[in-house]
Design a protein around this motif. Structure first.
Motif, PDB file in Angstrom:
ATOM      1  N   VAL A 130       0.837  -1.207   0.000  1.00  0.00           N
ATOM      2  CA  VAL A 130       0.000   0.000   0.000  1.00  0.00           C
ATOM      3  C   VAL A 130       0.869   1.253   0.000  1.00  0.00           C
ATOM      4  CG1 VAL A 130      -1.673   1.335   1.337  1.00  0.00           C
ATOM      5  CG2 VAL A 130      -1.963  -1.131   1.086  1.00  0.00           C
ATOM      6  N   CYS A 131       1.966   1.225   0.748  1.00  0.00           N
ATOM      7  CA  CYS A 131       2.891   2.373   0.739  1.00  0.00           C
ATOM      8  C   CYS A 131       3.387   2.653  -0.674  1.00  0.00           C
ATOM      9  CB  CYS A 131       4.072   2.111   1.664  1.00  0.00           C
ATOM     10  SG  CYS A 131       3.744   2.426   3.400  1.00  0.00           S
ATOM     11  N   ALA A 132       3.708   1.586  -1.392  1.00  0.00           N
ATOM     12  CA  ALA A 132       4.208   1.747  -2.760  1.00  0.00           C
ATOM     13  C   ALA A 132       3.100   2.266  -3.684  1.00  0.00           C
ATOM     14  CB  ALA A 132       4.748   0.420  -3.268  1.00  0.00           C
ATOM     15  N   GLU A 133       1.887   1.721  -3.536  1.00  0.00           N
ATOM     16  CA  GLU A 133       0.775   2.132  -4.398  1.00  0.00           C
ATOM     17  C   GLU A 133       0.408   3.601  -4.183  1.00  0.00           C
ATOM     18  OE1 GLU A 133      -2.486  -0.448  -3.697  1.00  0.00           O
ATOM     19  OE2 GLU A 133      -1.539  -2.220  -4.616  1.00  0.00           O
ATOM     20  N   LEU A 134       0.442   4.037  -2.919  1.00  0.00           N
ATOM     21  CA  LEU A 134       0.072   5.417  -2.614  1.00  0.00           C
ATOM     22  C   LEU A 134       1.234   6.384  -2.801  1.00  0.00           C
ATOM     23  CD1 LEU A 134      -2.092   4.891   0.616  1.00  0.00           C
ATOM     24  CD2 LEU A 134      -2.845   5.057  -1.768  1.00  0.00           C
TER      25      LEU A 134
END
Length: 314
Positions: A130-134
């Motif tokens: 999620v950190c990477a996606e956001l």
């Protein structure tokens, strides 16, 4: 007319203070009580989601807190970690970003206003994803990382957690819907006050991931004798760097962490399976029963036999 069921209760000194219950918190608390039905710790169909109800304060207990979110809906809980005290009261969430040895107990609970809480284990890989996606930025360097943080719960998080309890009760489409709500909860945590500490956990990338792998290995192999150099090799670090990074994330040294795991397991074996101190110490890897007794007393405050007798009378 004053209705006490529309208010939370907190003791402040010798005074009883009432304050309004948020509709979302009250609804979620009622759902947990309806699902659990009675006092105790309750598993749910969702792996990693547990519900907790207590009708009275509990004795301090040594345990291991994992990467998880705990939300207190009624009452209060007190946790001690590395000489720091963390209190969670109704309407607050406690985020633990690493597997930590702690001492915790329910500090406020009565039969008419029981302690009510839920705990949801979090997935490190999902947080990383999620950190990477956001495309979230790294936390500022001057922010002091805390492996345990306590914050107020917002309405969005209450709503998402409420949907988890409804899924458990209904069962329909659980396998398909849970991953979606789980991801929503992680997004809300990363976007909220807990976010800085979660982002710190993943911001160092490979080094933190290597430490996490060593922690996992220690939890699975704590009976084995292992040296600092061997653990550092697993983490692909020098011994000094490994020791520094391990302490920064867990608040303790690798060998002390292993010792706590051993003593906790020995305590569980004596309490649940009726082993004596000699049997338990040998099972968890101690060669000297006297050394086991000394270290057990240092951690739990009394010798093994007396400690187990006390726990059985609680």
């Amino acid at each position: 007319m004053f209705n006490p069921f529309l208010f939370d209760v907190m003791l402040v000194g010798d005074r009883t203070v009432f304050f309004p219950i948020s509709d979302a918190k009250k609804a979620l608390s009622e759902m947990v009580l309806e699902y659990s039905r009675k006092e105790g710790d309750h598993e749910t169909p969702i792996s990693g989601l547990t519900l907790h109800v207590r009708n009275a304060p509990t004795e301090p207990l040594h345990c291991i807190y994992t990467l998880s979110l705990a939300v207190v809906l009624q009452g209060a809980k007190l946790l001690s970690y590395e000489d720091q005290l963390h209190q969670s009261t109704a309407g607050q969430s406690m985020l633990t970003t690493f597997d930590l040895p702690v001492i915790s107990h329910v500090s406020e609970a009565t039969r008419h206003n029981p302690f009510v809480a839920l705990v949801l284990k979090l997935d490190y890989t999902l947080i990383l994803q999620v950190c990477a996606e956001l495309n979230l930025s790294k936390p500022p360097r001057d922010i002091r990382y805390q492996p345990i943080s306590t914050q107020d719960v917002d309405e969005g998080l209450y709503d998402a957690l409420g949907r988890l309890i409804k899924m458990c009760a209904q069962g329909k489409f659980l396998d398909s819907l849970y991953p979606l709500v789980e991801k929503e909860i992680v997004i809300r945590l990363l976007d909220g006050p807990h976010g800085l500490h979660l982002r710190h956990l993943v911001s160092s990338g490979a080094p933190n991931a290597h430490i996490l792998k060593v922690v996992t290995w220690l939890k699975q192999n704590f009976t084995q004798s292992v040296g600092m150099d061997a653990l550092a090799d697993q983490a692909h670090m020098s011994a000094s760097t490994f020791r520094q990074r391990f302490r920064a994330l867990t608040g303790t040294s690798p060998l002390q962490y292993q010792k706590t795991l051993r003593l906790q397991e020995a305590r569980d074996q004596m309490l649940m399976n009726g082993l004596d101190a000699t049997q338990a110490s040998s099972l968890v890897g101690y060669e000297s029963a006297s050394q086991f007794s000394r270290e057990y007393s240092r951690l739990f405050g009394m010798p093994p036999q007396k400690d187990i007798q006390r726990l059985r009378t609680v």
